[in-house]
Design an enzyme around this catalytic site. Sequence first.
Site, short mmCIF file in Angstrom:
data_model
loop_
_atom_site.label_atom_id
_atom_site.label_comp_id
_atom_site.label_asym_id
_atom_site.label_seq_id
_atom_site.Cartn_x
_atom_site.Cartn_y
_atom_site.Cartn_z
N ILE A 1 26.25 24.77 1.81
CA ILE A 1 27.82 24.69 2.19
C ILE A 1 27.61 23.96 3.44
O ILE A 1 27.63 22.90 3.88
CB ILE A 1 27.92 26.38 2.53
CG1 ILE A 1 28.29 26.97 2.07
CG2 ILE A 1 30.07 25.91 3.07
CD1 ILE A 1 28.91 28.58 2.02
N TYR B 1 24.28 43.48 5.07
CA TYR B 1 24.24 42.62 5.37
C TYR B 1 26.28 41.89 5.63
O TYR B 1 26.28 41.22 6.84
CB TYR B 1 24.41 41.29 3.58
CG TYR B 1 25.23 40.24 3.82
CD1 TYR B 1 24.87 38.56 4.53
CD2 TYR B 1 26.38 39.80 3.43
CE1 TYR B 1 26.07 37.69 4.77
CE2 TYR B 1 27.37 38.51 3.21
CZ TYR B 1 27.19 37.29 3.97
OH TYR B 1 27.28 35.48 4.15
N LYS C 1 27.62 40.64 9.57
CA LYS C 1 28.40 39.37 9.29
C LYS C 1 29.79 39.71 10.82
O LYS C 1 30.04 39.50 11.55
CB LYS C 1 28.44 38.93 9.06
CG LYS C 1 27.76 37.90 8.41
CD LYS C 1 27.96 36.78 8.94
CE LYS C 1 26.78 35.68 8.26
NZ LYS C 1 26.88 34.44 7.96
N PHE D 1 35.28 33.90 0.84
CA PHE D 1 35.32 34.91 -0.41
C PHE D 1 34.60 34.07 -1.26
O PHE D 1 32.95 33.73 -0.30
CB PHE D 1 37.18 34.83 -0.84
CG PHE D 1 38.13 35.64 -0.44
CD1 PHE D 1 37.97 35.63 0.56
CD2 PHE D 1 37.75 36.86 -0.67
CE1 PHE D 1 38.44 36.38 1.53
CE2 PHE D 1 38.73 38.31 -0.26
CZ PHE D 1 38.63 37.30 1.36
#
Length: 334
Positions: free
Chosen positions: A12, A141, A145, A169
Amino acid sequence: MATLVTGGAGYIGSVMVEQLVEAGQDVVVLDDASRGHAGALDESVPYYDGRVGDRALVASICREHEVDACVHFAALAYVGESVTEPKLYFQNNVAEGLGLLDGLMSAGVKRFVFSSTCATYGEPVRVPIDESHPQAPVNPYGWSKLFMEKILSSYDHAYGLRFVALRYFNAAGATKKKGEHHDPETHLIPNVLAAAAGRRPYVSVFGDDYPTPDGTCVRDYIHVTDLCTAHTLALEHLRGGGQSEFINLGNGHGYSVMEVIETARRVTGREIEVRMEPARPGDPARLVADATKAREVLGWKTQYPELEAIVRTAWEWHEAHPEGYGTQGQATAG
Ligand code: UDP
């Protein structure tokens, strides 16, 4: 005025860099070369090979390049690995993240766009999921976050850090030059396309007795370009004096694993062999976003609302880059 992108050699992050460069903005990349790919780096962009938690390095990059905002992608993101190696996840995603925030703030940088995740919600109690849905992660994980989200809120209150935490998502798709290449690859769409291309003998379908119409898991796939557009808008929001926000990014449509495979058969025109396998532990049946807030607060519009177009861009990238970024792919300092 430049944007620091951490993890700019990743999937990303590399698309984010491409988009900022195309918009004529100044960008600088910090990536520790652990999981990204050299081939994903943009040669026109200054690149530092280092840890995001290296406060002195972060502060000196910010001063040298007149950074006024940071988009933070660099993190570990394998759910299964986080269960077996949680210390890696808390060290990389939380401890390193704290160092990054210290480095930024010591250089006076107080605008921060954070890659968060729908994994902070855990097992959904209602779908579609809006931002007020309870947050109860079911793996380290997701916790890593969520801890960062809580740290950001506290830093906003105490130090005036302004942030947008974007809860993704399922990121998917590719641009012409940048695509998804993980090693190992655990994501559905790249695995389905690898089977279509004959690089895998079949695709495993993890679980077919979920309470969904065809028994397979339903996910909300969002194109990587649309995801990055939301980050660009988040930067504008913060530079315009906007307040801190938590915002979901999804299309608001759910597709089952079998629907993804059917779509890939149509897009590629290839046979795709399927093998049913046991469900992966911790996979919720249905994750679909309510992304109303992204439209209302950021003015976000998606360019790829249809799964077919998302899969097509991923397929075109895989066809053009059959080896992905190649095997010598680890990023090295430029
Ligand atoms: N999945 C699958 N086969 C694969 C990879 C994934 O059946 O080879 C399923 C997985 O169990 C989940 C969905 O596809 O229900 C999306 O998985 P992915 O890893 O892409 O994203 P996640 O939703 O886990 O973040």
